[in-house]
Design a protein around this motif. Sequence first.
Motif, PDB file in Angstrom:
ATOM      1  N   ILE A  97      -7.679   3.302  -6.010  1.00  0.00           N
ATOM      2  CA  ILE A  97      -6.584   3.339  -4.697  1.00  0.00           C
ATOM      3  C   ILE A  97      -6.957   4.138  -3.776  1.00  0.00           C
ATOM      4  O   ILE A  97      -7.181   4.287  -2.403  1.00  0.00           O
ATOM      5  CB  ILE A  97      -5.292   4.152  -5.713  1.00  0.00           C
ATOM      6  CG1 ILE A  97      -4.494   3.707  -6.791  1.00  0.00           C
ATOM      7  CG2 ILE A  97      -4.641   4.186  -4.483  1.00  0.00           C
ATOM      8  CD1 ILE A  97      -3.159   4.332  -7.122  1.00  0.00           C
ATOM      9  N   ASP A 108       0.805  -0.873  -0.021  1.00  0.00           N
ATOM     10  CA  ASP A 108      -0.064  -0.263   0.158  1.00  0.00           C
ATOM     11  C   ASP A 108       0.689   1.122   0.074  1.00  0.00           C
ATOM     12  O   ASP A 108       2.454   1.185  -0.249  1.00  0.00           O
ATOM     13  CB  ASP A 108      -1.135   0.095   1.292  1.00  0.00           C
ATOM     14  CG  ASP A 108      -0.551   0.066   2.527  1.00  0.00           C
ATOM     15  OD1 ASP A 108       1.281  -0.256   2.704  1.00  0.00           O
ATOM     16  OD2 ASP A 108      -0.861  -0.427   3.304  1.00  0.00           O
ATOM     17  N   ASP A 109       0.268   2.683   0.430  1.00  0.00           N
ATOM     18  CA  ASP A 109       0.884   3.451   0.055  1.00  0.00           C
ATOM     19  C   ASP A 109       2.339   3.688   1.926  1.00  0.00           C
ATOM     20  O   ASP A 109       3.094   4.472   1.227  1.00  0.00           O
ATOM     21  CB  ASP A 109       0.729   4.725   0.670  1.00  0.00           C
ATOM     22  CG  ASP A 109      -0.950   5.415  -0.759  1.00  0.00           C
ATOM     23  OD1 ASP A 109      -0.759   3.745  -2.149  1.00  0.00           O
ATOM     24  OD2 ASP A 109      -1.955   5.863  -0.329  1.00  0.00           O
ATOM     25  N   SER A 110       1.722   2.939   2.408  1.00  0.00           N
ATOM     26  CA  SER A 110       3.395   2.931   3.415  1.00  0.00           C
ATOM     27  C   SER A 110       4.073   1.724   3.719  1.00  0.00           C
ATOM     28  O   SER A 110       4.990   1.275   4.067  1.00  0.00           O
ATOM     29  CB  SER A 110       2.495   2.784   4.709  1.00  0.00           C
ATOM     30  OG  SER A 110       1.407   2.195   4.684  1.00  0.00           O
ATOM     31  N   VAL A 121      -8.079   2.917   0.077  1.00  0.00           N
ATOM     32  CA  VAL A 121      -7.119   4.106   0.778  1.00  0.00           C
ATOM     33  C   VAL A 121      -8.465   4.053   2.116  1.00  0.00           C
ATOM     34  O   VAL A 121      -8.270   3.617   3.196  1.00  0.00           O
ATOM     35  CB  VAL A 121      -6.477   5.220   0.195  1.00  0.00           C
ATOM     36  CG1 VAL A 121      -6.439   5.873   1.577  1.00  0.00           C
ATOM     37  CG2 VAL A 121      -4.862   4.964   0.027  1.00  0.00           C
TER      38      VAL A 121
END
Length: 441
Positions: A399, A283-285, A403
């Motif tokens: 996306i 994911d983004d992190s 999220v």
Amino acid sequence: MLTQKLPSYGATAADGGAAAGRATRSMRHRSLLAIAASAAAVCALLLVATSSQQAAGQYEEEEGQRTELMGSWTKPKGIGIDQEPYSAPQNLFMYWGSTVNKRMTGSGEHVRHVFKIGSIAGGEYRDPKFVPSLKGGMFRALSAKCCTSMLFPPMEWDFPVYNANKIIGQNIRAYVANGNSMILTGGLIDLEFINRYFFYGLEPADGNYSPGPFRELPQLMGMSEEQNEVLSHAPKSLPQVGISVTVVKKRSLPSGSTIIYGTPHNAAAFAIKFCMAENPMNDDSTSLPPVKVLPRDCEANANAGRPCSCGYLCYMGYNWGDPYPSRWDKSLQSVQQICSTVPPENSDPRLLKTLQLAPIDTPRTQKGETAKDKFEKAANAPKPSESAEQKEEEVEKKIEEKVEAKAEANLAAQVAGDLRKSVPKRGPAGPPGPRGERGRD
């Protein structure tokens, strides 16, 4: 009175003239015979030349496709001495580490000689295409690029032991998955290399022996027409040389395997399509390493926005211990050509955009190009079409939805935790009290 009889000179002269006439006539007969013999020889030569010309004309008519005009004379093909000398492909690299037997009669030297790689210098063979180690910068750079092929001679003297889950093991898998091919030759140690770093369970034949012969399959299942065309020029069968060939049970081959040479129960040469895709937990992190994917699942992964990147992992079970040329040499060249073909999964534009890697022969920047030139080129580049913009918007929406869903799940979990903390804990149950209107006090 005694009288002396004088010789008759007239009779002697007559006899001499007759003898001279006979000699002249015999010489004439001899000359006539010689002329007749020479004429017969000339006629015979003319007849032979005419017949040879006719035969040559008939041969040219029948075998016209096998002849090639070279100036003022024709050069037939297929004899053997007129074939072009073999040269190794430009994208072929060879592992030349501590595991390889580099002696003049060793297996590594035999495999090197098959592909004509390297030149003698300082008492050893050297070449820029030799890869000395799997943990060096050269292999690390190759593992991040596409469209190369690496050949491993039989591992005799050592085994490359690394952590399969650390960076070196990841580089070994990434090299194959980035559209490259890895060809291993030898026996049990090479099978252990495949099982250790690619997480397979290949099993040798019962007793680690198969008498052969190992016949070529009529068609490579799951391969392209170009790869099958290469196979048509390879030897049709390969022998078992003593106990030099280590084969693998067919039932132990993973999904996506293609048998090239084998018997009804075992495989002496095969190719495995090895694929990897983006980790679904990213994911983004979080950024996790890619995961192995079966080739049959690549379509589903592509529909989920995680296209596969594939390469070929090939194996030939001969240990090249025989110092003389054999059919295994020609078959190794053919297998290298078959495995060096980039799988069609790597042509996905979304995958190329994700990898951001150019082929090894394509320079990423032009010589003399400055940062200002790059900025102007990017500014003057044509804008993407509406369909491409729509696709990008859809990807961004997906996306954002992921999220938001993850944020909502985290918020719900946090609220549930707060509620559990706010509820007071009850003590031990006491004796029942009197019942009132509101229940038990």
